[in-house]
Design a protein around this motif. Structure first.
Motif, PDB file in Angstrom:
ATOM      1  N   LYS A   4       9.352  27.238 -19.856  1.00  0.00           N
ATOM      2  CA  LYS A   4       8.439  26.830 -20.220  1.00  0.00           C
ATOM      3  C   LYS A   4       7.571  27.546 -21.105  1.00  0.00           C
ATOM      4  CE  LYS A   4       8.838  24.685 -15.614  1.00  0.00           C
ATOM      5  NZ  LYS A   4       8.338  24.426 -14.460  1.00  0.00           N
ATOM      6  N   VAL A 367       9.629  11.011 -21.379  1.00  0.00           N
ATOM      7  CA  VAL A 367      10.590  10.912 -19.650  1.00  0.00           C
ATOM      8  C   VAL A 367       9.791  11.442 -18.242  1.00  0.00           C
ATOM      9  CG1 VAL A 367      12.916  12.202 -19.007  1.00  0.00           C
ATOM     10  CG2 VAL A 367      12.641  11.598 -21.253  1.00  0.00           C
ATOM     11  N   GLN A 368       8.995  12.375 -18.499  1.00  0.00           N
ATOM     12  CA  GLN A 368       8.465  12.274 -17.839  1.00  0.00           C
ATOM     13  C   GLN A 368       7.560  10.844 -16.999  1.00  0.00           C
ATOM     14  OE1 GLN A 368       4.594  14.650 -16.850  1.00  0.00           O
ATOM     15  NE2 GLN A 368       5.385  15.549 -15.446  1.00  0.00           N
ATOM     16  N   ASN A 370       8.178   8.089 -18.593  1.00  0.00           N
ATOM     17  CA  ASN A 370       8.917   6.916 -18.609  1.00  0.00           C
ATOM     18  C   ASN A 370       7.778   5.795 -19.406  1.00  0.00           C
ATOM     19  OD1 ASN A 370      11.270   5.763 -17.936  1.00  0.00           O
ATOM     20  ND2 ASN A 370      10.699   4.213 -16.209  1.00  0.00           N
ATOM     21  N   LEU A 405      16.964  15.367 -24.384  1.00  0.00           N
ATOM     22  CA  LEU A 405      16.672  15.903 -23.537  1.00  0.00           C
ATOM     23  C   LEU A 405      17.141  16.950 -22.970  1.00  0.00           C
ATOM     24  CD1 LEU A 405      13.729  17.129 -22.407  1.00  0.00           C
ATOM     25  CD2 LEU A 405      14.317  15.935 -20.106  1.00  0.00           C
TER      26      LEU A 405
ATOM     27  N   ALA B  43       9.724  10.299 -14.822  1.00  0.00           N
ATOM     28  CA  ALA B  43      11.088   9.987 -15.351  1.00  0.00           C
ATOM     29  C   ALA B  43      11.907   8.840 -14.738  1.00  0.00           C
ATOM     30  CB  ALA B  43      12.066  11.209 -15.344  1.00  0.00           C
ATOM     31  N   GLY B  44      11.465   7.529 -14.203  1.00  0.00           N
ATOM     32  CA  GLY B  44      11.461   6.739 -13.894  1.00  0.00           C
ATOM     33  C   GLY B  44      12.278   6.841 -12.184  1.00  0.00           C
ATOM     34  N   ASP B  46      15.394   8.775 -12.228  1.00  0.00           N
ATOM     35  CA  ASP B  46      16.032   9.529 -12.515  1.00  0.00           C
ATOM     36  C   ASP B  46      16.279  11.339 -12.164  1.00  0.00           C
ATOM     37  OD1 ASP B  46      18.742  10.491 -13.949  1.00  0.00           O
ATOM     38  OD2 ASP B  46      18.286   9.373 -15.865  1.00  0.00           O
ATOM     39  N   GLU B  48      18.906  13.321 -12.582  1.00  0.00           N
ATOM     40  CA  GLU B  48      19.384  14.502 -13.658  1.00  0.00           C
ATOM     41  C   GLU B  48      17.681  14.662 -15.128  1.00  0.00           C
ATOM     42  OE1 GLU B  48      22.008  12.354 -16.722  1.00  0.00           O
ATOM     43  OE2 GLU B  48      22.850  14.823 -17.589  1.00  0.00           O
ATOM     44  N   MET B  49      17.087  13.548 -14.697  1.00  0.00           N
ATOM     45  CA  MET B  49      15.885  13.511 -15.577  1.00  0.00           C
ATOM     46  C   MET B  49      14.353  14.556 -14.954  1.00  0.00           C
ATOM     47  SD  MET B  49      16.630  12.403 -18.750  1.00  0.00           S
ATOM     48  CE  MET B  49      18.014  13.130 -18.776  1.00  0.00           C
ATOM     49  N   LEU B  52      15.818  18.476 -15.016  1.00  0.00           N
ATOM     50  CA  LEU B  52      15.362  18.798 -16.162  1.00  0.00           C
ATOM     51  C   LEU B  52      14.180  19.131 -16.081  1.00  0.00           C
ATOM     52  CD1 LEU B  52      18.024  17.375 -18.879  1.00  0.00           C
ATOM     53  CD2 LEU B  52      17.394  19.580 -18.642  1.00  0.00           C
ATOM     54  N   LEU B  53      12.705  17.882 -16.171  1.00  0.00           N
ATOM     55  CA  LEU B  53      12.014  18.366 -15.853  1.00  0.00           C
ATOM     56  C   LEU B  53      11.103  19.596 -15.521  1.00  0.00           C
ATOM     57  CD1 LEU B  53      10.526  14.336 -16.375  1.00  0.00           C
ATOM     58  CD2 LEU B  53      10.776  16.546 -18.515  1.00  0.00           C
ATOM     59  N   GLU B  54      11.673  19.877 -14.202  1.00  0.00           N
ATOM     60  CA  GLU B  54      11.545  20.487 -13.281  1.00  0.00           C
ATOM     61  C   GLU B  54      11.411  21.859 -14.189  1.00  0.00           C
ATOM     62  OE1 GLU B  54      13.264  20.365  -9.543  1.00  0.00           O
ATOM     63  OE2 GLU B  54      11.702  18.882  -9.087  1.00  0.00           O
TER      64      GLU B  54
END
Lengths: 415, 57
Positions: A4, A367-368, A370, A405, B43-44, B46, B48-49, B52-54
């Motif tokens: 990060k 992505v986070q 949306n 991503l 991520a709506g 999702d 999987e997303m 990944l974001l975590e």
């Protein structure tokens, strides 16, 4: 250092490079002389890579027009036959430091804007913007403007520009954003400022009247003359932000009317694509949504560097063309802040309390939240042979960002 | 506890609704004051997303 932290440092560097961009118009030259790798019977086009057979109607029409313009064929059928046989090389503009509006077609004899980013020394190129051939119209009337650009307007402007020693564009961009342009589909201020500068340059270069008058008429009556320059600036600004390890910043958004593609700094030259979306637009008399092709053009390079629909709130005049209310426009601009890394310190929007434009699209934030980038754009017909039919707003498809991503995670997560 | 809940329900209510607007609209139709908070899952939703974001954000 954890991943990060590495991403934050990389994105700071990508954003610094985007903000430091200092574009200068240094030449207007035949594409074959200046665009690296553009040679022989070759045409470059907008968007991610695509084969002739998969191109949309408008892009096929524009390519046929470009073949006829170069004199490589004398008729539609002859041009199509050459293309069907693979006798003309087709490659994306973005693979050649170049961008092009709508179908984006560029061939060797066509003069292009040459913009140098003085902060990094890189160059980028963009073709002439007009309302017919780049939309897929290959008629003699559509090609007439390309001939005039090649034979009169382009060379005349070049002579004046070279005598002047180049034209700094950052000043024009800064002023235009404060005068209500968003630098994608509204270029009223930037085109006027550019024309003012070139009129003086043409007088100083002692251009003969028979070239000067038609060229002055062309640039002063062309509301989007600066779009090609803004696009070349966008490309020249975005390219130095590419290839930064660990960066999740978007360095290109481009569409070919079949697919929408993005490139990410930390993922190099790879494209992440999804089907091109439908544009929500307003149509010129005689056309409806049923006639429309899908989203097309490299012009989303303007949004990639924070202009276009990202600054819609500062340019309400554009809404007459693309639709929507001033409140919605401000909401879009504020929304883009949520998916970007920083506010630009120089490019400001008076209507939003002189806030800086949002720059540095971060795929993680897209992505986070949306929320995908918003783009204002012109609309081409779904079939070859038509000029511009409308304009509107479109969202970049989320699928590109999710794919990017995932690829980013695969590339860096284990390191 | 029971008394406190009864007391609360006998007072004028102000509801904070997070997310789906439909709940807020139903309450508004019943003349209940509602504060709507726009919220969507990261991520709506999702998985999987989100995973990944975590790791990346």
């Amino acid at each position: 250092m954890d991943i990060k932290h590495k991403i934050e440092i990389a994105n700071e560097e990508a954003t610094r490079r985007l903000i430091s961009g200092d574009p200068v118009l240094v030449d207007i030259a035949p594409a074959g002389e200046v665009i690296p790798g553009l040679e022989g019977r070759m045409i470059t086009h907008s968007g991610p890579p695509i084969k002739w057979q998969r191109m949309c109607g408008a892009q096929q029409g524009a390519i046929i027009g470009q073949v006829l313009y170069e004199g490589w064929a004398d008729s539609f059928d002859e041009a199509k036959s050459l293309l069907d046989k693979g006798s003309i090389r087709l490659e994306p503009n973005h693979h050649h430091q170049t961008v092009g509006p709508m179908a984006g077609t560029i061939s060797p004899s066509a003069p292009v804007w040459v913009v140098e980013n003085k902060s990094f020394g890189n160059r980028a190129f963009c073709r002439q913007v007009e309302g017919r051939q780049q939309f897929g119209d290959y008629s003699p009337e559509a090609l007439a403007s390309l001939h005039q650009w090649r034979d009169v307007w382009g060379p005349t402007l070049r002579k004046a520009l070279l005598k002047m020693g180049g034209l700094e564009l950052k000043t024009i961009i800064t002023q235009a954003l404060q005068m209500g342009d968003e630098l994608h589909n509204r270029h009223s201020a930037s085109s006027s400022l550019f024309s003012n500068a070139m009129a003086v340059a043409m007088a100083e270069a002692e251009i003969l009247r028979e070239s000067a008058v038609p060229t002055l008429k062309y640039i002063t009556r062309h509301n989007l003359i600066f779009l090609g320059l803004a696009m070349a600036c966008g490309k020249a600004i975005a390219d130095p932000a590419s290839n930064i390890e660990y960066s999740t910043v978007v360095t290109a958004m481009a569409r070919n009317g079949t697919e929408f593609g993005i490139r990410i700094s930390g993922l190099g030259e790879a494209w992440f694509t999804a089907p091109a979306p439908v544009v929500d637009g307003l149509y010129l008399p005689g056309y409806t949504a049923e006639d429309a092709g899908l989203d097309m053009g490299d012009s989303a390079i303007t949004e990639t560097v924070g202009w276009g629909a990202f600054t819609l709130g500062g340019a309400p005049g554009i809404l007459a063309l693309v639709g929507g209310t001033p409140e919605e426009a401000i909401a879009y601009t504020r929304e883009m802040k949520k998916i970007t890394t920083k506010a630009h310190p120089t490019y400001l929007m008076p209507a939003l309390g002189f806030a800086g434009i949002s720059i540095g699209i971060d795929i993680r934030k897209v992505v986070q939240t949306n929320l995908t980038p918003i783009i204002d754009t012109a609309i081409a017909h779904k079939d070859p042979g038509y000029p511009i039919i409308g304009a509107g707003l479109v969202r970049a498809p989320m699928e590109c960002f999710k794919q990017a991503l995932i690829a980013f995670g695969q590339r860096y997560n284990s390191q | 506890m029971q008394n406190k809940i009864e007391e609360l329900l006998h007072e004028p209510l102000v509801v904070i609704n997070v997310g789906l607007k439909g709940f807020a609209e139903s309450l508004e139709q019943q003349e209940v004051e509602v504060v709507q908070i726009d919220w969507v899952p990261p991520a709506g939703g999702d998985p999987e997303m989100i995973d990944l974001l975590e790791r990346l954000l």
